[in-house]
Scaffold this motif. Structure first.
Motif, PDB file in Angstrom:
ATOM      1  N   LEU A  43       0.827  -1.207   0.000  1.00  0.00           N
ATOM      2  CA  LEU A  43       0.000   0.000   0.000  1.00  0.00           C
ATOM      3  C   LEU A  43       0.861   1.257   0.000  1.00  0.00           C
ATOM      4  O   LEU A  43       0.502   2.264  -0.628  1.00  0.00           O
ATOM      5  CB  LEU A  43      -0.940  -0.008   1.207  1.00  0.00           C
ATOM      6  CG  LEU A  43      -2.125  -0.967   1.095  1.00  0.00           C
ATOM      7  CD1 LEU A  43      -2.794  -1.163   2.450  1.00  0.00           C
ATOM      8  CD2 LEU A  43      -3.135  -0.472   0.070  1.00  0.00           C
ATOM      9  N   ASN A  44       1.989   1.220   0.680  1.00  0.00           N
ATOM     10  CA  ASN A  44       2.882   2.377   0.655  1.00  0.00           C
ATOM     11  C   ASN A  44       3.548   2.530  -0.705  1.00  0.00           C
ATOM     12  O   ASN A  44       3.894   3.645  -1.117  1.00  0.00           O
ATOM     13  CB  ASN A  44       3.936   2.266   1.765  1.00  0.00           C
ATOM     14  CG  ASN A  44       3.410   2.768   3.094  1.00  0.00           C
ATOM     15  OD1 ASN A  44       2.726   3.785   3.160  1.00  0.00           O
ATOM     16  ND2 ASN A  44       3.683   2.037   4.145  1.00  0.00           N
ATOM     17  N   VAL A 255      15.649   5.979   3.597  1.00  0.00           N
ATOM     18  CA  VAL A 255      15.874   5.068   4.718  1.00  0.00           C
ATOM     19  C   VAL A 255      15.356   5.667   6.029  1.00  0.00           C
ATOM     20  O   VAL A 255      14.806   4.951   6.876  1.00  0.00           O
ATOM     21  CB  VAL A 255      17.370   4.682   4.817  1.00  0.00           C
ATOM     22  CG1 VAL A 255      18.228   5.866   5.271  1.00  0.00           C
ATOM     23  CG2 VAL A 255      17.565   3.489   5.732  1.00  0.00           C
ATOM     24  N   ILE A 256      15.496   6.999   6.193  1.00  0.00           N
ATOM     25  CA  ILE A 256      14.970   7.629   7.411  1.00  0.00           C
ATOM     26  C   ILE A 256      13.448   7.509   7.436  1.00  0.00           C
ATOM     27  O   ILE A 256      12.854   7.134   8.448  1.00  0.00           O
ATOM     28  CB  ILE A 256      15.373   9.116   7.499  1.00  0.00           C
ATOM     29  CG1 ILE A 256      16.887   9.279   7.543  1.00  0.00           C
ATOM     30  CG2 ILE A 256      14.750   9.762   8.744  1.00  0.00           C
ATOM     31  CD1 ILE A 256      17.355  10.718   7.407  1.00  0.00           C
ATOM     32  N   GLY A 378       9.414   4.495  -2.230  1.00  0.00           N
ATOM     33  CA  GLY A 378       8.581   3.392  -2.689  1.00  0.00           C
ATOM     34  C   GLY A 378       9.402   2.159  -3.011  1.00  0.00           C
ATOM     35  O   GLY A 378       9.020   1.032  -2.669  1.00  0.00           O
ATOM     36  N   THR A 379      10.557   2.370  -3.663  1.00  0.00           N
ATOM     37  CA  THR A 379      11.426   1.243  -3.994  1.00  0.00           C
ATOM     38  C   THR A 379      11.952   0.569  -2.735  1.00  0.00           C
ATOM     39  O   THR A 379      11.967  -0.659  -2.625  1.00  0.00           O
ATOM     40  CB  THR A 379      12.609   1.728  -4.857  1.00  0.00           C
ATOM     41  OG1 THR A 379      12.109   2.343  -6.042  1.00  0.00           O
ATOM     42  CG2 THR A 379      13.528   0.572  -5.224  1.00  0.00           C
ATOM     43  N   LEU A 380      12.380   1.384  -1.771  1.00  0.00           N
ATOM     44  CA  LEU A 380      12.925   0.819  -0.535  1.00  0.00           C
ATOM     45  C   LEU A 380      11.836   0.115   0.276  1.00  0.00           C
ATOM     46  O   LEU A 380      12.092  -0.918   0.910  1.00  0.00           O
ATOM     47  CB  LEU A 380      13.580   1.926   0.300  1.00  0.00           C
ATOM     48  CG  LEU A 380      14.532   1.455   1.417  1.00  0.00           C
ATOM     49  CD1 LEU A 380      15.633   0.570   0.850  1.00  0.00           C
ATOM     50  CD2 LEU A 380      15.135   2.650   2.140  1.00  0.00           C
ATOM     51  N   PHE A 384      11.845  -3.690   1.388  1.00  0.00           N
ATOM     52  CA  PHE A 384      11.617  -4.071   2.783  1.00  0.00           C
ATOM     53  C   PHE A 384      10.578  -5.190   2.870  1.00  0.00           C
ATOM     54  O   PHE A 384      10.738  -6.154   3.632  1.00  0.00           O
ATOM     55  CB  PHE A 384      11.154  -2.851   3.584  1.00  0.00           C
ATOM     56  CG  PHE A 384      10.682  -3.174   4.977  1.00  0.00           C
ATOM     57  CD1 PHE A 384      11.552  -3.686   5.925  1.00  0.00           C
ATOM     58  CD2 PHE A 384       9.356  -2.962   5.332  1.00  0.00           C
ATOM     59  CE1 PHE A 384      11.109  -3.983   7.209  1.00  0.00           C
ATOM     60  CE2 PHE A 384       8.901  -3.258   6.604  1.00  0.00           C
ATOM     61  CZ  PHE A 384       9.785  -3.768   7.547  1.00  0.00           C
ATOM     62  N   GLY A 385       9.491  -5.065   2.076  1.00  0.00           N
ATOM     63  CA  GLY A 385       8.493  -6.125   2.054  1.00  0.00           C
ATOM     64  C   GLY A 385       9.084  -7.439   1.569  1.00  0.00           C
ATOM     65  O   GLY A 385       8.805  -8.507   2.121  1.00  0.00           O
TER      66      GLY A 385
END
Length: 446
Positions: A43-44, A255-256, A378-380, A384-385
């Motif tokens: 969703l993010n 990243v933050i 969005g890529t990060l 992460f997912g």
């Protein structure tokens, strides 16, 4: 005068747009409504993709036709996205998921409309000879206002979300009322709907300071908008200072912001109860009040390279602390630098980029900043997912297990260090391989 009015309204707009009552419980709101951590990440990505698609075109439209209409559109979209959130019903997974998709699209569109246009409107409203001096003062004032706004929203949102804390508070006042979890979950969302309406009112009071664009055909308008986008993109690519600011901005911000997004999950990991989340947010905001003046001082007495160097060391240290979480409040104290680093990053990016960009392409350039930052985020988030899914499979655990989240955090500081070094290497390569003509363009400032 419109310039003073726009500057004040800009501060209020940013506070109402960003200080949201559900932020202290953002991640667990998704989970408590029945979604998985994988669906939360997806969703993010929807939010980021929406911002990416609309970001630069909205900035170009703002430069072409006026910044105020785009800011007003952001206010309208915020009202709609909060209204959708208020419709959420726990226990109806498919309905909740699709409502969240709609919410993320509306939220991304609101972010795209506001990004660049609000800042450009306020900055160009200031007297040209005083912008460099006045803008850091306005940004410091905004930082203090945001800090106070987050104090109120963090305490209120976390207390209202926690049914037990809210029931205890009501009993303390003498009211024999027991609040159900389904009710308490909605209260921060309803308050956000109220602030969204107030935000819309603020945007309607703003004044456009640029002359209206001449009336042309729709086809010609679309053509000139894309020409403006390509021209500004080319300027950013050729201008080393602008390119470096945007490149390092996206590396730091992604990243933050990802850590801030999953912060409530980190609180659970170190054993902090939900009722204390507002206290954490309040502490961060109070520290923001203290450091607002330091931002302005840093911009005056230190170079851009020095400021990004010490900020990078602070972020790396905070990510190391998150990768080795300590139980209880010690774990929270060690990651505090990450929360404060976002405030400094936003201040530096706004101050340095506005200094070097021309007024005619200001909103478009600022939108390029928003585009790259949201694309990186969005890529990060997607990575992460994928990372939590891979770690969960490797450990034979569910991706939602706290041990999986803890294991995933271990890679973050090294990812940040690697991307910073890669960005620095790219900039050095550009310097060494630049042609004589390119160096002449760079030194001339065009």
């Amino acid at each position: 005068m419109p310039e003073h009015s726009n500057a004040r309204l800009f501060v209020w707009f940013r506070i109402l747009f960003n200080c949201r009552f559900y932020y202290p419980v953002f991640t667990i709101l998704f989970l408590d409504l029945g979604l998985s951590i994988g669906e939360f990440a997806a969703l993010n990505v929807v939010w980021a993709l929406t911002s990416v698609v609309l970001e630069v075109p909205s900035g170009a439209l703002a430069d072409r036709f006026g910044r105020r209409p785009l800011v007003v559109a952001a206010g309208v979209l915020m009202v709609l996205e909060m209204a959708v959130l208020c419709l959420m019903q726990p226990g109806h997974h498919d309905l909740v998921l699709w409502l969240f998709v709609l919410n993320r699209v509306l939220s991304g569109a609101a972010e795209a409309c506001a990004s660049g246009a609000d800042e450009a409107l306020a900055y160009d409203s200031l007297p040209a000879a005083e912008r460099t001096t006045l803008w850091p003062q306005i940004m410091a004032k905004l930082s203090r206002g945001m800090a106070l706004g987050f104090v109120v929203s963090s305490i209120t949102g976390s207390v209202l979300y926690d049914a037990h804390s809210l029931t205890t508070a009501l009993h303390w006042t003498g009211l024999d009322v027991t609040v159900a979890k389904e009710v308490s979950m909605k209260l921060p969302l309803l308050l956000c709907l109220g602030t969204a309406l107030a935000c819309l009112v603020v945007t309607l009071r703003m004044t456009e300071v640029r002359a209206p664009a001449p009336k042309i055909s729709l086809l010609q308008s679309i053509r000139e908008t894309w020409i403006s986008i390509l021209r500004t993109g080319g300027w950013i690519w050729r201008t080393k200072a602008a390119f470096a600011l945007i490149l390092f901005g996206l590396v730091f911000d992604s990243v933050i912001r990802l850590f801030l997004t999953v912060a409530s999950n980190f609180y659970r990991l170190v054993g902090i109860e939900e009722g204390w989340y507002g206290v954490i947010g309040t502490t961060v905001s109070l520290l923001g009040l203290v450091t607002a003046g330091l931002m302005e001082t840093s911009a005056k007495v230190m170079t851009v390279r020095q400021n990004f160097t010490w900020l990078g060391l602070v972020v790396f240290g905070g990510l190391l602390a998150a990768a080795h979480p300590q139980p209880g409040w010690a774990g929270i104290a060690l990651v505090m630098p990450l929360f404060l680093s976002m405030r400094f990053l936003q201040f530096f990016l706004s101050h340095y980029l506005n200094e070097i960009v021309d007024s005619e392409q200001r909103a478009t350039a600022l939108s390029f900043r928003g585009l790259t930052i949201n694309l990186a985020y969005g890529t990060l988030t997607l990575l992460f997912g994928w990372q939590t899914g891979w770690v969960g499979g490797h450990l034979h655990l569910s991706a939602d297990d706290p041990r999986v989240f803890a294991e995933a955090l271990g890679l973050w500081p090294w990812w940040f260090a690697g991307t910073v070094l890669a960005a620095g290497g790219w900039m050095l390569l550009r310097v060494f391989t630049a042609t004589k003509a390119e160096r002449n363009v760079e030194s001339s400032g065009h």
